[in-house]
Design a protein around this motif. Structure first.
Motif, PDB file in Angstrom:
ATOM      1  N   ALA A  24       0.744  -1.228  -0.012  1.00  0.00           N
ATOM      2  CA  ALA A  24       0.005  -0.088  -0.163  1.00  0.00           C
ATOM      3  C   ALA A  24       0.899   1.103   0.129  1.00  0.00           C
ATOM      4  O   ALA A  24       0.480   2.248  -0.789  1.00  0.00           O
ATOM      5  CB  ALA A  24      -0.927   0.042   1.173  1.00  0.00           C
ATOM      6  N   LEU A  25       2.004   1.265   0.652  1.00  0.00           N
ATOM      7  CA  LEU A  25       2.938   2.327   0.764  1.00  0.00           C
ATOM      8  C   LEU A  25       3.692   2.611  -0.797  1.00  0.00           C
ATOM      9  O   LEU A  25       3.744   3.804  -1.039  1.00  0.00           O
ATOM     10  CB  LEU A  25       4.023   2.234   1.865  1.00  0.00           C
ATOM     11  CG  LEU A  25       3.777   1.900   3.248  1.00  0.00           C
ATOM     12  CD1 LEU A  25       4.482   1.933   4.198  1.00  0.00           C
ATOM     13  CD2 LEU A  25       2.407   3.027   3.741  1.00  0.00           C
ATOM     14  N   ILE A  26       3.853   1.562  -1.263  1.00  0.00           N
ATOM     15  CA  ILE A  26       4.587   1.639  -2.459  1.00  0.00           C
ATOM     16  C   ILE A  26       3.619   2.138  -3.747  1.00  0.00           C
ATOM     17  O   ILE A  26       3.695   3.345  -4.335  1.00  0.00           O
ATOM     18  CB  ILE A  26       5.024   0.290  -3.285  1.00  0.00           C
ATOM     19  CG1 ILE A  26       6.244  -0.234  -2.220  1.00  0.00           C
ATOM     20  CG2 ILE A  26       5.349   0.395  -4.729  1.00  0.00           C
ATOM     21  CD1 ILE A  26       6.730  -1.634  -2.521  1.00  0.00           C
ATOM     22  N   ILE A  27       2.212   1.591  -3.458  1.00  0.00           N
ATOM     23  CA  ILE A  27       1.050   2.148  -4.342  1.00  0.00           C
ATOM     24  C   ILE A  27       0.911   3.626  -4.116  1.00  0.00           C
ATOM     25  O   ILE A  27       0.911   4.399  -5.190  1.00  0.00           O
ATOM     26  CB  ILE A  27      -0.145   1.581  -4.150  1.00  0.00           C
ATOM     27  CG1 ILE A  27      -0.046  -0.013  -4.807  1.00  0.00           C
ATOM     28  CG2 ILE A  27      -1.392   1.949  -4.903  1.00  0.00           C
ATOM     29  CD1 ILE A  27      -0.979  -1.004  -4.212  1.00  0.00           C
ATOM     30  N   ARG A  28       0.939   4.281  -2.740  1.00  0.00           N
ATOM     31  CA  ARG A  28       0.714   5.554  -2.418  1.00  0.00           C
ATOM     32  C   ARG A  28       1.812   6.345  -3.101  1.00  0.00           C
ATOM     33  O   ARG A  28       1.680   7.449  -3.590  1.00  0.00           O
ATOM     34  CB  ARG A  28       0.612   5.467  -1.094  1.00  0.00           C
ATOM     35  CG  ARG A  28      -0.530   5.317  -0.536  1.00  0.00           C
ATOM     36  CD  ARG A  28      -1.731   6.109  -0.637  1.00  0.00           C
ATOM     37  NE  ARG A  28      -1.690   7.350  -0.286  1.00  0.00           N
ATOM     38  CZ  ARG A  28      -1.951   7.919   0.922  1.00  0.00           C
ATOM     39  NH1 ARG A  28      -2.117   7.321   1.928  1.00  0.00           N
ATOM     40  NH2 ARG A  28      -1.921   9.396   0.994  1.00  0.00           N
ATOM     41  N   CYS A  29       3.101   5.890  -3.383  1.00  0.00           N
ATOM     42  CA  CYS A  29       4.301   6.503  -3.680  1.00  0.00           C
ATOM     43  C   CYS A  29       4.048   6.700  -5.000  1.00  0.00           C
ATOM     44  O   CYS A  29       4.759   7.558  -5.745  1.00  0.00           O
ATOM     45  CB  CYS A  29       5.645   5.835  -3.512  1.00  0.00           C
ATOM     46  SG  CYS A  29       6.111   6.012  -1.744  1.00  0.00           S
ATOM     47  N   LEU A  30       3.482   5.870  -5.896  1.00  0.00           N
ATOM     48  CA  LEU A  30       3.415   5.955  -7.283  1.00  0.00           C
ATOM     49  C   LEU A  30       2.264   6.524  -7.754  1.00  0.00           C
ATOM     50  O   LEU A  30       1.852   6.563  -9.101  1.00  0.00           O
ATOM     51  CB  LEU A  30       3.414   4.304  -7.904  1.00  0.00           C
ATOM     52  CG  LEU A  30       4.677   3.780  -7.740  1.00  0.00           C
ATOM     53  CD1 LEU A  30       4.379   2.267  -8.118  1.00  0.00           C
ATOM     54  CD2 LEU A  30       5.832   4.383  -8.464  1.00  0.00           C
ATOM     55  N   GLU A  31       1.215   7.071  -6.792  1.00  0.00           N
ATOM     56  CA  GLU A  31      -0.048   7.732  -7.192  1.00  0.00           C
ATOM     57  C   GLU A  31       0.185   8.901  -8.264  1.00  0.00           C
ATOM     58  O   GLU A  31      -0.712   9.066  -8.855  1.00  0.00           O
ATOM     59  CB  GLU A  31      -0.649   8.205  -5.915  1.00  0.00           C
ATOM     60  CG  GLU A  31      -1.859   9.092  -5.982  1.00  0.00           C
ATOM     61  CD  GLU A  31      -2.373   9.248  -4.664  1.00  0.00           C
ATOM     62  OE1 GLU A  31      -3.666   9.762  -4.476  1.00  0.00           O
ATOM     63  OE2 GLU A  31      -1.889   9.196  -3.545  1.00  0.00           O
ATOM     64  N   HIS A  32       1.099   9.749  -8.169  1.00  0.00           N
ATOM     65  CA  HIS A  32       1.293  10.569  -8.973  1.00  0.00           C
ATOM     66  C   HIS A  32       2.203  10.474 -10.200  1.00  0.00           C
ATOM     67  O   HIS A  32       2.602  11.433 -10.882  1.00  0.00           O
ATOM     68  CB  HIS A  32       1.768  11.768  -8.313  1.00  0.00           C
ATOM     69  CG  HIS A  32       0.562  12.315  -7.271  1.00  0.00           C
ATOM     70  ND1 HIS A  32      -0.433  12.767  -7.311  1.00  0.00           N
ATOM     71  CD2 HIS A  32       0.809  12.172  -5.662  1.00  0.00           C
ATOM     72  CE1 HIS A  32      -1.314  12.916  -6.430  1.00  0.00           C
ATOM     73  NE2 HIS A  32      -0.387  12.532  -5.213  1.00  0.00           N
ATOM     74  N   GLY A  33       2.685   9.406 -10.303  1.00  0.00           N
ATOM     75  CA  GLY A  33       3.349   9.134 -11.582  1.00  0.00           C
ATOM     76  C   GLY A  33       4.494   8.127 -11.366  1.00  0.00           C
ATOM     77  O   GLY A  33       4.653   7.685 -10.233  1.00  0.00           O
ATOM     78  N   PRO A  34       5.031   7.784 -12.501  1.00  0.00           N
ATOM     79  CA  PRO A  34       6.270   6.962 -12.268  1.00  0.00           C
ATOM     80  C   PRO A  34       7.267   7.486 -11.524  1.00  0.00           C
ATOM     81  O   PRO A  34       7.463   8.640 -11.446  1.00  0.00           O
ATOM     82  CB  PRO A  34       6.567   6.759 -13.791  1.00  0.00           C
ATOM     83  CG  PRO A  34       6.023   7.539 -14.670  1.00  0.00           C
ATOM     84  CD  PRO A  34       5.170   8.387 -13.692  1.00  0.00           C
ATOM     85  N   ARG A  35       8.201   6.206 -10.883  1.00  0.00           N
ATOM     86  CA  ARG A  35       9.060   6.592  -9.862  1.00  0.00           C
ATOM     87  C   ARG A  35      10.264   5.753 -10.165  1.00  0.00           C
ATOM     88  O   ARG A  35      10.150   4.618 -10.552  1.00  0.00           O
ATOM     89  CB  ARG A  35       8.784   6.631  -8.484  1.00  0.00           C
ATOM     90  CG  ARG A  35       7.658   7.677  -8.250  1.00  0.00           C
ATOM     91  CD  ARG A  35       8.407   9.035  -8.285  1.00  0.00           C
ATOM     92  NE  ARG A  35       7.375  10.057  -7.655  1.00  0.00           N
ATOM     93  CZ  ARG A  35       7.706  11.124  -7.340  1.00  0.00           C
ATOM     94  NH1 ARG A  35       8.893  11.754  -7.501  1.00  0.00           N
ATOM     95  NH2 ARG A  35       6.595  12.093  -7.233  1.00  0.00           N
ATOM     96  N   ARG A  36      11.430   6.283 -10.216  1.00  0.00           N
ATOM     97  CA  ARG A  36      12.809   5.202 -10.186  1.00  0.00           C
ATOM     98  C   ARG A  36      12.794   4.729  -8.632  1.00  0.00           C
ATOM     99  O   ARG A  36      12.381   5.210  -7.804  1.00  0.00           O
ATOM    100  CB  ARG A  36      13.899   6.076 -10.513  1.00  0.00           C
ATOM    101  CG  ARG A  36      14.107   6.449 -11.823  1.00  0.00           C
ATOM    102  CD  ARG A  36      15.370   7.518 -12.057  1.00  0.00           C
ATOM    103  NE  ARG A  36      15.552   7.593 -13.353  1.00  0.00           N
ATOM    104  CZ  ARG A  36      16.737   8.014 -14.011  1.00  0.00           C
ATOM    105  NH1 ARG A  36      17.842   8.089 -13.000  1.00  0.00           N
ATOM    106  NH2 ARG A  36      16.903   8.384 -15.193  1.00  0.00           N
ATOM    107  N   PHE A  37      13.626   3.382  -8.489  1.00  0.00           N
ATOM    108  CA  PHE A  37      13.771   2.760  -7.586  1.00  0.00           C
ATOM    109  C   PHE A  37      14.481   3.857  -6.323  1.00  0.00           C
ATOM    110  O   PHE A  37      13.914   3.782  -5.106  1.00  0.00           O
ATOM    111  CB  PHE A  37      14.773   1.751  -7.724  1.00  0.00           C
ATOM    112  CG  PHE A  37      14.856   0.840  -6.428  1.00  0.00           C
ATOM    113  CD1 PHE A  37      14.162  -0.165  -6.564  1.00  0.00           C
ATOM    114  CD2 PHE A  37      15.823   0.817  -5.544  1.00  0.00           C
ATOM    115  CE1 PHE A  37      14.200  -1.215  -5.165  1.00  0.00           C
ATOM    116  CE2 PHE A  37      16.150   0.118  -4.532  1.00  0.00           C
ATOM    117  CZ  PHE A  37      15.317  -0.975  -4.293  1.00  0.00           C
TER     118      PHE A  37
END
Length: 128
Positions: free
Chosen positions: A29-42
């Motif tokens: 769920a935390l990862i999903i929240r981090c990706l909420e506003h678009g793509p991210r690098r590791f």
């Protein structure tokens, strides 16, 4: 240039750390929240998810990818890099996560009290 993820995105005041409702593994769920506003690098994900080891973060991302919630894209440019983003299925998880976080925030004191009582009783059981 995209806005960086805040390092304190999941600080002590955020109910996500106390949320008893799980979506996938502990960190999904935390990862999903981090990706909420678009793509991210590791490396961008590592900022707010500093409590997660790189190995566990990789495992969680692979699990989310396997479930069709996250898409991993490899860019073979002069400086190769990988980005993670939510799929439409992954985006559909955002609303249930918001509801679960709101529930946790509403019941924060009850959850903390229950955990403290349980931990205290467990310590007494093991002590005597």
């Amino acid at each position: 240039m995209r806005e960086p993820l805040p390092a304190d995105m999941f600080d002590e005041l955020c109910p996500s750390s106390l949320n008893p409702i799980r979506f996938g593994d502990k960190w999904a769920a935390l990862i999903i929240r981090c990706l909420e506003h678009g793509p991210r690098r590791f490396s961008e994900l590592r900022v707010p998810l500093s409590r997660v080891t790189p190995k566990v973060l990789t495992q969680s991302l692979r699990s989310l990818e396997r479930d069709g919630l996250v898409r991993r894209t490899v860019y073979a440019e002069a400086t190769p890099h990988v980005e993670y983003e939510l799929t439409p299925l992954g985006r559909s998880m955002l609303q249930p996560i918001v509801v679960a976080c709101a529930w946790t925030e509403k019941h924060w004191d009850e959850l903390l009290g229950a955990r403290e009582s349980y931990d205290q009783a467990t310590r007494l059981d093991h002590a005597g």
